[in-house]
Write an enzyme that holds these catalytic residues in place. Sequence first.
Site, mmCIF file in Angstrom:
data_model
loop_
_atom_site.group_PDB
_atom_site.id
_atom_site.type_symbol
_atom_site.label_atom_id
_atom_site.label_comp_id
_atom_site.label_asym_id
_atom_site.label_seq_id
_atom_site.Cartn_x
_atom_site.Cartn_y
_atom_site.Cartn_z
ATOM 1 N N HIS A 1 4.114 22.161 5.205
ATOM 2 C CA HIS A 1 5.335 21.512 4.674
ATOM 3 C C HIS A 1 5.170 19.991 4.579
ATOM 4 C CE1 HIS A 1 7.491 25.333 5.542
ATOM 5 N NE2 HIS A 1 6.743 25.317 6.628
ATOM 6 N N SER B 1 -5.016 -3.092 -11.010
ATOM 7 C CA SER B 1 -3.838 -3.249 -11.863
ATOM 8 C C SER B 1 -3.990 -4.543 -12.643
ATOM 9 C CB SER B 1 -2.589 -3.293 -10.992
ATOM 10 O OG SER B 1 -1.576 -4.015 -11.644
ATOM 11 N N LYS C 1 -3.980 -3.942 -5.948
ATOM 12 C CA LYS C 1 -3.966 -2.500 -6.201
ATOM 13 C C LYS C 1 -5.352 -1.881 -6.390
ATOM 14 C CE LYS C 1 -0.536 -0.550 -7.982
ATOM 15 N NZ LYS C 1 0.513 0.352 -7.862
ATOM 16 N N GLU D 1 -5.705 11.088 -10.665
ATOM 17 C CA GLU D 1 -4.487 11.339 -11.439
ATOM 18 C C GLU D 1 -4.796 12.001 -12.779
ATOM 19 O OE1 GLU D 1 -1.415 7.852 -10.653
ATOM 20 O OE2 GLU D 1 -3.452 7.103 -10.645
#
Length: 459
Positions: free
Chosen positions: A156, A277, A283, A290
Amino acid sequence: MKALWESTREEAADPAAKRFNASIQIDSRMYRQDMAASRAHAAMLTRQGIISEEDGHAIETGLAGILAEIDQGDLRIDPAAEDIHTFVETELTRRIGDAGKRLHTARSRNDQVATDLRLYLRDAVDLLQDQLRTLMSVLADQAEQHDKTIFPGYTHLQRAQPVTFGHHLLAYAMMFQRDLERLGETRRRLNVSPLGSGALAGTTYPIDRAFTASILGFERTAENSIDAVADRDFGIELLSDLSLIMMHLSRFAEELILWLSREFSFVRLDDAYTTGSSIMPQKKNPDICELVRGKTGRVYGHLVALLTTMKALPLAYNKDMQEDKEALFDGVDTVSDCLTVFTPMIRSLKVDQAKAKQAAKDGFLNATDLADYLTRKGLPFRTSYHVVRDVVRYCIDHDLTLDQLPLDAYHGFSDRFEADLYESIRLESCLERRASAGGPSPDSIAVQLAFIRSAAGAP
Ligand code: ARG
């Protein structure tokens, strides 16, 4: 270029309709398979005395020449041809005359396209299986290196019980092992020759289907000529295998994305697999992960598309089926591309052992082990569970971990607690004791590693 079926009279053609009907942009990549199937077919026609030795020889050398020229880039596949079968036959006839026109004796584009596609996908499966084996070996190497690296196990998305990083990675290796096995099963059904089924009803010529099948390396010939040209189960099956591979890669990518976030900070990837970024200098975005996650939807889409294309087609061949190749080729390319970057990315994976261990210490992951301890001391497990639940609540209220709570305090919950409890909740000993088959103990991991290593090495 004229279509094979076009009449010799000049007829008004609608160029848009012609373009719409054509599949050359998609199926030209099957040129090798198309020519291999044509060479096998011509050899069979010659052997059976259906065409003369002379014509057979002209076809063979003609096709060999075309193949070599395309391979070397000296011959461009005409984008105005209807499809690859048309192009090859037309080009052959241009070179060798009437003999070229005899190639299509006892054959139809319907059995031809089914044959080409099966040959193409058989090669694709071999490549994908190799890629999966490499990924499994890389996972095994990482797992071996981290067979004692403590890692929080979740259910979970809540910290649950301690595992090792190696144990967690091997879970993925098992998924890819099943994918590998599934591809092997698909390959078995794929490796059946439709050639010689004709348009749907076989042929009046005395052909030898077993002969062409064996030249092309097929295991056997398809039993029913109608089914042989109408069947695209093998493509749907492959897309379903590909969808499962993507689902597994996507779950893995998702976990990497979580672990790479500052909130988790369990792992690092080589800079090659993250991007910066354009505006936020701090970043490191997990773009590769992704994209793998993102491309999953595309492969699922191809599966549903082909299922839907096939679902109401009357037997046998229908032009709807021409749509199969775009879905299949893109599905294969997508999975192959994903594996091409995913595997070296996993090779570059580094674990922050201190962070992972800290996380495994923080969330009462050894609570079950404490309950097991009381059970070993004679309490029924359910009673132990309730005692430990009260201990955990107490610790949360007092901002303590289980190993910080003094024995005196433990005695307030049960007199079965003794000083040896601390040893039994030490993460290392928790892991050591989880020696059940499939578990995270070093001995269990060794068995799992051997299983993956042998599956990855198997031909
Ligand atoms: N380009 C076609 C396909 O991909 C080849 C088969 C054509 N057969 C036919 N009867 N029109 O399906």
